[in-house]
Structure formats: structure tokens, C-alpha cells
Design an enzyme around this catalytic site. Structure first.
Site, PDB file in Angstrom:
ATOM      1  N   ASP A 144      -5.524  -0.043   1.254  1.00 18.60           N
ATOM      2  CA  ASP A 144      -4.849  -0.816   0.201  1.00 18.60           C
ATOM      3  C   ASP A 144      -3.805  -1.751   0.822  1.00 18.60           C
ATOM      4  O   ASP A 144      -3.177  -2.548   0.118  1.00 18.60           O
ATOM      5  CB  ASP A 144      -4.256   0.087  -0.887  1.00 18.60           C
ATOM      6  N   GLU A 151      -3.079   9.389  -0.723  1.00 23.66           N
ATOM      7  CA  GLU A 151      -1.804   9.757  -0.112  1.00 23.66           C
ATOM      8  C   GLU A 151      -1.214  10.970  -0.835  1.00 23.66           C
ATOM      9  O   GLU A 151      -1.207  11.006  -2.065  1.00 23.66           O
ATOM     10  CB  GLU A 151      -0.826   8.569  -0.213  1.00 23.66           C
ATOM     11  N   GLU A 162       0.835   9.004   9.358  1.00 27.94           N
ATOM     12  CA  GLU A 162       1.471   7.698   9.620  1.00 27.94           C
ATOM     13  C   GLU A 162       2.964   7.865   9.916  1.00 27.94           C
ATOM     14  O   GLU A 162       3.687   8.527   9.148  1.00 27.94           O
ATOM     15  CB  GLU A 162       1.258   6.769   8.402  1.00 27.94           C
TER      16      GLU A 162
HETATM   17  O1  KIV Z   1      -3.879   0.891   3.833  1.00 24.82           O
HETATM   18  C1  KIV Z   1      -3.920   1.051   5.050  1.00 24.82           C
HETATM   19  O2  KIV Z   1      -4.201   0.139   5.833  1.00 24.82           O
HETATM   20  C2  KIV Z   1      -3.645   2.384   5.575  1.00 24.82           C
HETATM   21  C3  KIV Z   1      -3.467   2.509   7.048  1.00 24.82           C
HETATM   22  C4  KIV Z   1      -2.156   1.958   7.433  1.00 24.82           C
HETATM   23  C5  KIV Z   1      -3.666   3.911   7.508  1.00 24.82           C
HETATM   24  O3  KIV Z   1      -3.544   3.304   4.841  1.00 24.82           O
END
Ligand code: KIV
Length: 276
Positions: free
Chosen positions: A45, A116, A183
Site C-alpha cells: 500500500d 499489519e 519493519e
Molecule cells: O507497503 C509496503 O511497501 C510495505 C513494505 C514497506 C514492507 O508494506
């Protein structure tokens, strides 16, 4: 090249073969990254910022994710395509989470989804997994919680937070997640979590002790200058390359150098003479 799957990725962890993942948001880039041997493509996203120019990921919709996911899936011959569940597509209730995960697979042609959150989202992970949709969990700095976290900052530096992260990691594995993205977590803690889990742990700003690494492709290519996190290494100066090529194009057009004869088609003079 054979398709990468949840099984091959698990085997890579067991064999100590580091997993490669990059974001992709369109067909052309997906094809290039797939041809380069990238094993997982993440329709993140982060496309909200990188593709759509938003300030954060919170405005991204299911329609945005489906649109970009379909394009990436068409370009990915071998890589496993994982598509992010956008903000508020899984938060309200488990049923909505399953329905939206299903849309990302059926309409977006994703092979797995990412969401998440830890323990609070285990019922969602379990239900989506029961619907035969593989789930990647995402812990540490979770950008959809930017307002609750008070900004983009490293997570798990204090003992209580670090323990909560390890507990969350164990919980999402137990709930059925087949992989975990970590992350912005201190490297020693990320290594500890990686050792504690059977599922592959893919790090971003989490050190070299993870089972694999992910970056936003445009960061890695030096094409996105919105901000440059410390964990990014530019493997090319793609932005400069594009700017220079565009300048050369403008110059060639204005100077009448482009197009040249070989870029077009001629015709017989007598044919043209009949046209008035
Ligand atoms: O949305 C994204 O690009 C991510 C990465 C940073 C892991 O979730």
C-alpha cells in the site's frame, strides 16, 4: 522458472537461502523484477505514496489495491504475488477481512495477502487462512498506524516493547501466517524473532539476521525522493537516468533531430500527388 510458493519459501528458510522481495505496482516493473529473479513481489500500500502521491498509506482503497495487483500478477511469471490489505479493509470485523482478502485474490489475482498487526488481528489471520488465502503478517513499524505510533519510528527498543513484538510474532505464526514482515526493528531483536519462528521473516530496516529482505523498488532504484529512510540502499540512480533521458528527448524533439527517417514510413511520390 518454477513458481515460488508458500512451500518453497518455507524450504528456503530451512535451507538458510535468503528470500528476496521487492514492491511492484505495475506490469512493466513486475516483469523486470520477476525476470531478475525476485522471489516475492509485494503490491504494497506504499503505492499510495510512490504511485499516487499521497502523504501516507491511509487513503489507499481496495479498488486501488485490486487495480495494481491485477497488473503485477500479469507480469509475475515466477514470483509469489502478495497484496497489501489497505487501511480499514480488515479492521472492522473478521467477516469483512475475509471478504476483502477474497477480493484481492479473486479480482486482484494476488496469491497471498499482507496485513499489519499482531495478537489483536490473530482471529482475522486465522479466518483468512481458513479461507485458503495465505497471509503475511506485518509487525514493528506498521505504517497504517502512523497516527497512533506518533510517526515513523523504530519499534521494540525497550524491553517491554521488544517482548510484545516477540509475543506478537509467535501469535501470528500460531494463527496461521505463513510469513512475517518486520519493519524498523533493532537488528538483534529481529534476529531473535527470526530464530524463534518456523515461518520466514522478511526484514525491512531490521538487519541482516532475517530470513529475507524487502525494499520499496523505487527506493532501491533511486527513483523516489519523497524521503529516504536510513535502511535504503540505492542500487541504481534511476531517477537521474530518467531525468537525463527525458531531457535528451526534449532536446532532440525541439532540435528536430527526433524522429529521424528510420523512425517512420515513407510513401511513393505519385501516391502523394493524388492527394489534394
Ligand atoms: O507497503 C509496503 O511497501 C510495505 C513494505 C514497506 C514492507 O508494506
Amino acid at each position: 522458472m518454477a513458481r515460488h510458493t508458500v512451500l518453497t519459501l518455507r524450504r528456503q528458510k530451512q535451507a538458510g537461502d535468503r528470500i528476496t522481495m521487492l514492491t511492484a505496482y505495475d506490469y512493466t516493473m513486475a516483469r523486470l523484477l520477476d525476470e531478475a529473479g525476485v522471489e516475492m513481489l509485494l503490491v504494497g500500500d506504499s503505492l499510495g505514496m510512490v504511485m499516487l502521491g499521497y502523504e501516507d498509506t491511509l487513503s489507499v482503497t481496495m479498488e486501488d489495491m485490486i487495480h495494481h495487483s491485477r497488473a503485477v500478477a500479469r507480469g509475475a511469471a515466477s514470483a509469489l504475488v502478495v497484496t497489501d490489505m489497505p487501511f480499514m479493509s480488515y479492521h472492522v470485523c473478521v467477516e469483512e477481512a475475509v471478504r476483502n482478502a477474497g477480493r484481492l485474490v479473486r479480482e486482484g489475482h494476488a496469491q497471498a495477502v499482507k496485513l499489519e498487526g499482531g495478537t489483536d488481528f490473530c482471529p482475522h489471520i486465522a479466518a483468512i487462512t481458513r479461507a485458503s488465502i495465505p497471509v503475511v503478517a506485518h509487525l514493528g513499524l506498521t505504517p497504517q498506524s502512523v497516527n497512533a505510533l506518533g510517526g515513523y519510528r523504530v519499534q521494540g527498543r525497550e524491553a517491554r516493547q521488544a517482548q510484545a513484538l516477540l509475543d506478537d510474532a509467535r501469535a501470528v505464526q500460531q494463527a496461521g501466517a505463513f510469513a512475517l514482515v518486520l519493519e524498523c526493528v533493532p537488528a538483534p531483536l529481529a534476529a531473535r524473532i527470526t530464530q524463534a519462528l518456523d515461518i520466514p521473516v522478511i526484514g525491512i530496516g531490521a538487519g541482516a539476521g532475517c530470513d529475507g529482505q524487502v525494499l520499496v523498488a523505487q527506493d532501491m532504484l533511486g527513483m523516489f525522493s519523497g524521503f529516504r529512510p536510513r535502511f535504503v540502499r540505492r542500487f541504481a540512480e534511476g531517477g537521474e537516468l530518467v531525468r537525463k533521458a527525458a531531457e535528451a528527448y526534449c532536446h532532440a524533439v525541439k532540435a528536430g533531430e527526433f524522429p529521424a527517417e528510420e523512425h517512420g514510413w515513407g510513401m511513393e511520390d505519385d501516391v502523394l500527388e493524388k492527394v489534394y
